[in-house]
Motif scaffolding. Structure first.
Motif, PDB file in Angstrom:
ATOM      1  N   GLY A 309      10.433  64.735   1.248  1.00 31.96           N
ATOM      2  CA  GLY A 309      11.641  65.549   1.424  1.00 31.96           C
ATOM      3  C   GLY A 309      11.434  66.596   2.512  1.00 31.96           C
ATOM      4  N   MET A 310      10.295  67.291   2.421  1.00 30.61           N
ATOM      5  CA  MET A 310      10.014  68.326   3.416  1.00 30.61           C
ATOM      6  C   MET A 310       9.850  67.700   4.800  1.00 30.61           C
ATOM      7  N   ARG A 311       9.212  66.553   4.859  1.00 27.77           N
ATOM      8  CA  ARG A 311       9.001  65.911   6.161  1.00 27.77           C
ATOM      9  C   ARG A 311      10.321  65.439   6.754  1.00 27.77           C
ATOM     10  N   ALA A 312      11.230  64.983   5.903  1.00 29.18           N
ATOM     11  CA  ALA A 312      12.565  64.593   6.388  1.00 29.18           C
ATOM     12  C   ALA A 312      13.281  65.818   6.943  1.00 29.18           C
ATOM     13  N   ALA A 313      13.176  66.943   6.240  1.00 31.83           N
ATOM     14  CA  ALA A 313      13.860  68.168   6.670  1.00 31.83           C
ATOM     15  C   ALA A 313      13.270  68.666   7.995  1.00 31.83           C
TER      16      ALA A 313
END
Ligand code: SPV
Ligand code: MG
Length: 361
Positions: A309-313
């Protein structure tokens, strides 16, 4: 009650009912009044059963007003233990705040991982014991407040020795978290994904931390996951399984076998030989070719998508920021970003407005 107190309460109750009825009429739904956790707060403040919580999953109005869950709320909401026992296989989504928690819940996940890597990154520091326990608790607590699914909090090595682990368990439990994970990394910890040799805690010293954690928990449902970095530290399958058995005997509720791509065969052997003596979690960040279903089949009860999730953001923000800093044209990025209405939805604005009017949501 003396007569004047009684009259005042009755008048307040009438006012409240009128307000509810008006609001309900407006919303076209039945008036039931705000919910209050009787178990958490003793007698209801309004002496009328109409105003009591009937659905255990609804937020309590007093918790809402206090902006933190009361101590016992999570005894009546789904705990991590309940969720794991109901679902045969659990896939957890990594998050670092309430917004991520809400998006993950909306996407269909049944449990969340409050990731130390993500929380550290959100503070702009390495995942190397830079942040203190309260910063990690705050992140997990805010996430838990935003959702009805349980948060498993990644607590690294437990912020100290066995005494600190006991304090950690009490603190997380008080903050409404129903499950924690502690690992046999030394303090300060080194993130498992870094290519860096490391020593880990002796089996006995880590087992003592688990014993302390289990002794400290107040509610029976509290869940302690013991994570071993055995493979990351270069140990064999036999050594990992010996640790796993000791951690089980120390009282762990579940285990986490941490591994990287080079360890996949060892991991599969360990899962097969362990034979589900306790539930086991895995984190396939470094071996993404193994699908969750394959890992479940190989013997992993839980699969943690720890940081996607953080990497997508990060990728999405990089793309938008670079474009905007070059052209300064908002129209260019409009298609790349969520509409503001999505943000209002993530903030649950409608629900808070209803609560402000005393209408349960
Ligand atoms: C985390 O998400 O913080 C974890 C998983 O502990 S890992 O980064 O793979 O160590
Ligand atoms: Mg971590």
């Amino acid at each position: 009650l003396d007569a004047s107190t009684h009259d005042r309460r009755a008048a307040a109750l009438r006012r409240r009912r009128r307000r509810h009825d008006r609001a309900s009429e407006f919303l076209g739904r039945a008036s039931t009044g705000p919910r209050i956790h009787r178990v958490a707060h003793g007698e209801p403040i309004v002496p009328d059963d109409r105003f009591l919580a009937s659905d255990k999953h609804h937020p309590c109005i007093i918790c809402t007003l206090n902006r933190r869950p009361c101590k016992k709320v999570h005894d009546t909401m789904a705990s991590f233990r309940d969720t794991l026992s109901k679902l045969k296989h659990l896939t957890l989504m990594g998050i670092n705040n309430a917004l991520g928690a809400r998006l993950a819940e909306q996407s269909g996940f049944h449990a969340l991982w409050s990731s130390s890597l993500e929380v550290s990154a959100a503070h702009g520091v390495p995942d190397a014991s830079f942040l203190g326990m309260n910063q990690f608790i705050e992140a997990a607590h805010q996430a838990q407040m935003a959702v009805d699914i349980p948060v498993l909090a990644d607590c690294d090595s437990g912020y100290g020795d066995s005494m600190n682990v006991a304090y950690m368990v009490r603190s997380y439990e008080e903050a409404g978290i129903t499950a924690v994970c502690v690992e046999d990394n030394l303090f300060p910890k080194v993130n498992s994904l870094l290519d860096q040799s490391r020593k880990i805690l002796s089996t006995e010293d880590f087992a003592q931390k688990i014993i302390a954690a289990k002794a400290a928990q107040r509610s029976d449902s509290f869940f302690v996951m013991a994570r071993t970095e055995s493979f990351i530290a270069g140990e064999s399958v036999n050594e990992l399984l010996a640790r796993a058995e000791t951690y089980r005997q120390a009282g762990a509720d579940a285990l986490l076998f941490q591994a990287k791509a080079a360890h996949v065969e060892k991991l599969k052997e360990a899962l097969s030989r362990w034979d589900r003596k306790l539930p086991v979690a895995v984190v396939p960040t470094a071996y993404p070719h193994c699908w969750a279903q394959q890992l479940h089949k190989a013997g992993a009860d839980m699969v943690i998508f720890a940081n996607q999730g953080m990497r997508a953001a990060v990728r999405a923000m990089q793309d938008v920021f670079v474009k905007l800093s070059k052209d300064g044209n908002l129209l260019d990025v409009e298609e790349m970003i969520a509409p503001v209405s999505d943000i209002f939805e993530c903030q649950d604005l409608t629900a808070w407005r209803h609560l402000a009017d005393g209408i349960p949501v």
